[in-house]
Design a protein around this motif. Structure first.
Motif, mmCIF file in Angstrom:
data_model
loop_
_atom_site.group_PDB
_atom_site.id
_atom_site.type_symbol
_atom_site.label_atom_id
_atom_site.label_comp_id
_atom_site.label_asym_id
_atom_site.label_seq_id
_atom_site.Cartn_x
_atom_site.Cartn_y
_atom_site.Cartn_z
ATOM 1 N N PHE A 282 0.816 -1.251 0.095
ATOM 2 C CA PHE A 282 0.111 0.041 -0.021
ATOM 3 C C PHE A 282 0.859 1.387 -0.203
ATOM 4 C CE2 PHE A 282 -2.017 3.159 2.570
ATOM 5 C CZ PHE A 282 -3.120 3.635 1.749
ATOM 6 N N LYS A 283 2.135 1.217 0.651
ATOM 7 C CA LYS A 283 2.939 2.443 0.921
ATOM 8 C C LYS A 283 3.846 2.567 -0.243
ATOM 9 C CE LYS A 283 3.393 4.670 4.149
ATOM 10 N NZ LYS A 283 2.987 5.850 4.870
ATOM 11 N N LYS A 284 4.004 1.565 -1.175
ATOM 12 C CA LYS A 284 4.947 1.301 -2.324
ATOM 13 C C LYS A 284 4.482 2.333 -3.326
ATOM 14 C CE LYS A 284 7.102 -1.911 -5.310
ATOM 15 N NZ LYS A 284 8.672 -1.804 -4.873
ATOM 16 N N LYS A 285 5.754 3.209 -3.607
ATOM 17 C CA LYS A 285 5.427 4.228 -4.840
ATOM 18 C C LYS A 285 5.467 3.445 -6.079
ATOM 19 C CE LYS A 285 8.520 7.337 -2.366
ATOM 20 N NZ LYS A 285 9.848 8.187 -2.316
ATOM 21 N N SER A 286 4.418 4.129 -6.874
ATOM 22 C CA SER A 286 4.393 3.598 -8.248
ATOM 23 C C SER A 286 5.802 3.764 -8.998
ATOM 24 C CB SER A 286 3.240 4.318 -9.089
ATOM 25 O OG SER A 286 3.491 5.720 -9.335
ATOM 26 N N SER A 287 6.663 4.634 -8.683
ATOM 27 C CA SER A 287 7.700 4.925 -9.474
ATOM 28 C C SER A 287 8.796 3.777 -9.009
ATOM 29 C CB SER A 287 8.408 6.253 -9.039
ATOM 30 O OG SER A 287 8.592 6.132 -7.752
ATOM 31 N N ASP A 288 8.459 3.065 -8.005
ATOM 32 C CA ASP A 288 9.352 1.698 -7.888
ATOM 33 C C ASP A 288 8.988 0.701 -8.640
ATOM 34 O OD1 ASP A 288 10.460 3.195 -5.910
ATOM 35 O OD2 ASP A 288 9.312 2.521 -4.235
ATOM 36 N N LEU A 289 8.089 0.462 -9.468
ATOM 37 C CA LEU A 289 7.741 -0.383 -10.197
ATOM 38 C C LEU A 289 8.292 -0.172 -11.715
ATOM 39 C CD1 LEU A 289 3.728 -1.131 -9.262
ATOM 40 C CD2 LEU A 289 5.943 -2.428 -8.524
ATOM 41 N N CYS A 290 8.732 1.025 -11.811
ATOM 42 C CA CYS A 290 9.361 1.408 -13.196
ATOM 43 C C CYS A 290 10.780 1.079 -13.394
ATOM 44 C CB CYS A 290 9.431 2.903 -13.375
ATOM 45 S SG CYS A 290 7.612 3.657 -13.179
ATOM 46 N N PHE A 291 10.988 0.047 -14.544
ATOM 47 C CA PHE A 291 12.343 -0.740 -14.889
ATOM 48 C C PHE A 291 13.370 0.339 -14.740
ATOM 49 C CE2 PHE A 291 15.086 -2.446 -17.874
ATOM 50 C CZ PHE A 291 15.589 -3.406 -17.209
ATOM 51 N N GLU A 292 13.155 1.513 -15.172
ATOM 52 C CA GLU A 292 14.294 2.486 -15.182
ATOM 53 C C GLU A 292 14.870 2.763 -13.744
ATOM 54 O OE1 GLU A 292 10.580 5.037 -16.323
ATOM 55 O OE2 GLU A 292 11.512 3.169 -16.687
ATOM 56 N N ASN A 293 14.167 2.532 -12.908
ATOM 57 C CA ASN A 293 14.596 2.633 -11.588
ATOM 58 C C ASN A 293 15.225 1.621 -10.625
ATOM 59 O OD1 ASN A 293 13.602 5.548 -11.472
ATOM 60 N ND2 ASN A 293 11.652 4.969 -10.694
ATOM 61 N N PHE A 294 15.283 0.378 -11.451
ATOM 62 C CA PHE A 294 15.774 -0.871 -10.857
ATOM 63 C C PHE A 294 17.137 -0.665 -10.618
ATOM 64 C CE2 PHE A 294 12.227 -3.975 -12.382
ATOM 65 C CZ PHE A 294 11.320 -3.306 -11.450
ATOM 66 N N ASN A 295 17.918 0.267 -11.194
ATOM 67 C CA ASN A 295 19.378 0.269 -10.840
ATOM 68 C C ASN A 295 19.746 1.084 -9.895
ATOM 69 O OD1 ASN A 295 19.996 -0.962 -12.959
ATOM 70 N ND2 ASN A 295 20.225 0.360 -14.365
ATOM 71 N N ILE A 296 18.751 1.501 -8.848
ATOM 72 C CA ILE A 296 18.897 2.414 -7.539
ATOM 73 C C ILE A 296 18.729 1.406 -6.498
ATOM 74 C CG2 ILE A 296 18.021 4.424 -6.506
ATOM 75 C CD1 ILE A 296 16.758 5.218 -9.000
ATOM 76 N N PRO A 297 19.795 1.134 -5.931
ATOM 77 C CA PRO A 297 19.680 0.335 -4.684
ATOM 78 C C PRO A 297 18.998 0.952 -3.398
ATOM 79 C CG PRO A 297 21.985 0.805 -5.005
ATOM 80 C CD PRO A 297 21.246 1.294 -6.076
#
Length: 316
Positions: free
Chosen positions: A260-275
């Motif tokens: 519920f708290k997860k940001k929709s931007s965290d599901l974007c593949f371009e953000n998968f390189n941000i640990p």
């Protein structure tokens, strides 16, 4: 277990960095659980690989380069394996055979893992929890699966597409997961909506507890590697993830709150390189009971390798 806050952040980083990244005789996985791997590689001529035993050597559409006299590059496919010293010695020997014959990995090679579906079984609760865990931690899963690298191989969004957005739409739909009350409800869904092979996790061949060698969950997101330590850590991580997805091991209310708290931007593949260190520690606490395994996971997930460890990558 390791706990995280901003005060001990640098202490965790140093603890993980100093942890030895090494091959173990076994990973403590019950022998009833099975797995297989596909080692993709470039450059080595297929006819030069003489010591592959009962492993299957194949050319591969994207990777193999054909000339009049030979085919260079392809994939080496294991038989069905279980966690025992001989399996890891085999994997180590196959990686050495490839390296000794000039094989390398590149931005085009993947390292797929097939895990016997019996590890999740036919309990609809296990399936639901696994999909929630994958949606919640997909960024960390992908970043971990890059191995020594800090980015995905080329074409991963085509041949191993993230599924978090798809799972999010399913979970937040009008009926959500409430419609999947039995194993057969899930099977009907997978057959009609989730049949694509080219996804980061594929249920195309999933058949629950059936004792059939083709009954597997395929993990397609990892980058290619010729290092047996990465292979062992990948197999250990994905099997532990599946074993952790049981109602008696996971606080599903906590999962729902975090989703519920997860940001929709965290599901974007371009953000998968941000640990995210805090998220990686939380994830590791949910799936590992052993602190050594947890440190090994964090080392790969956060890319805290020494220079000597990085030099064992055998990559272009």
């Amino acid at each position: 277990m390791i706990t995280f806050n901003e005060i001990n952040k640098h202490g965790i980083i140093e603890l993980v960095r100093e942890h030895k990244f090494e091959l173990h005789k076994t990973i403590g996985l019950d022998s009833k659980y099975t797995f297989g791997i596909e080692i993709e590689f470039e450059k080595a001529p297929l006819d030069s690989l003489k010591n592959t035993g009962h492993w299957k050597l194949e050319d591969e559409t994207v990777i193999s380069k054909n000339t009049v006299s030979q085919t260079c590059g392809g994939e080496l496919v294991s038989p069905i394996l279980t966690d025992n010293p001989n399996s890891w010695l085999e994997i180590q020997a196959m990686c050495s055979e490839l390296v000794n014959n000039g094989a390398v990995t590149s931005e085009y090679t993947g390292g797929h893992i097939h895990i016997g579906s019996q590890i999740i079984g036919s309990n609809p609760d296990n399936i639901r929890i696994f999909l929630k865990m994958w949606e919640l931690f997909e960024r960390e899963i992908y970043y971990f699966s890059y191995g020594y690298d800090d980015r995905a191989r080329l074409g991963v969004d085509r041949y191993a597409k993230p599924v978090g957005k798809q799972l999010n739409r399913l979970r937040t739909s009008k009926t959500g997961y409430n419609r999947f009350t039995t194993f057969y409800c899930w099977m009907n869904y997978f057959r009609t909506h989730y049949t694509a092979k080219f996804e980061g996790v594929s249920f195309k061949n999933f058949r629950g507890c059936e004792m059939d060698e083709g009954n597997t969950i395929e993990i397609r997101c990892p980058n290619g590697t010729l290092n047996p330590i990465i292979w062992q850590n990948n197999v250990n991580f994905f099997t532990r993830l599946m074993l952790s997805c049981r109602a008696d091991k996971v606080d599903e209310q906590l999962l729902d709150y975090l989703l519920f708290k997860k940001k929709s931007s965290d599901l974007c593949f371009e953000n998968f390189n941000i640990p995210d260190i805090g998220q990686a520690v939380l994830f590791s606490n949910m799936i590992y009971d052993d602190e050594i395994e947890q440190l090994t996971f964090l080392k790969q997930c956060l890319k805290l390798f020494t220079e000597d460890e990085k030099n064992k990558n055998y990559s272009l």
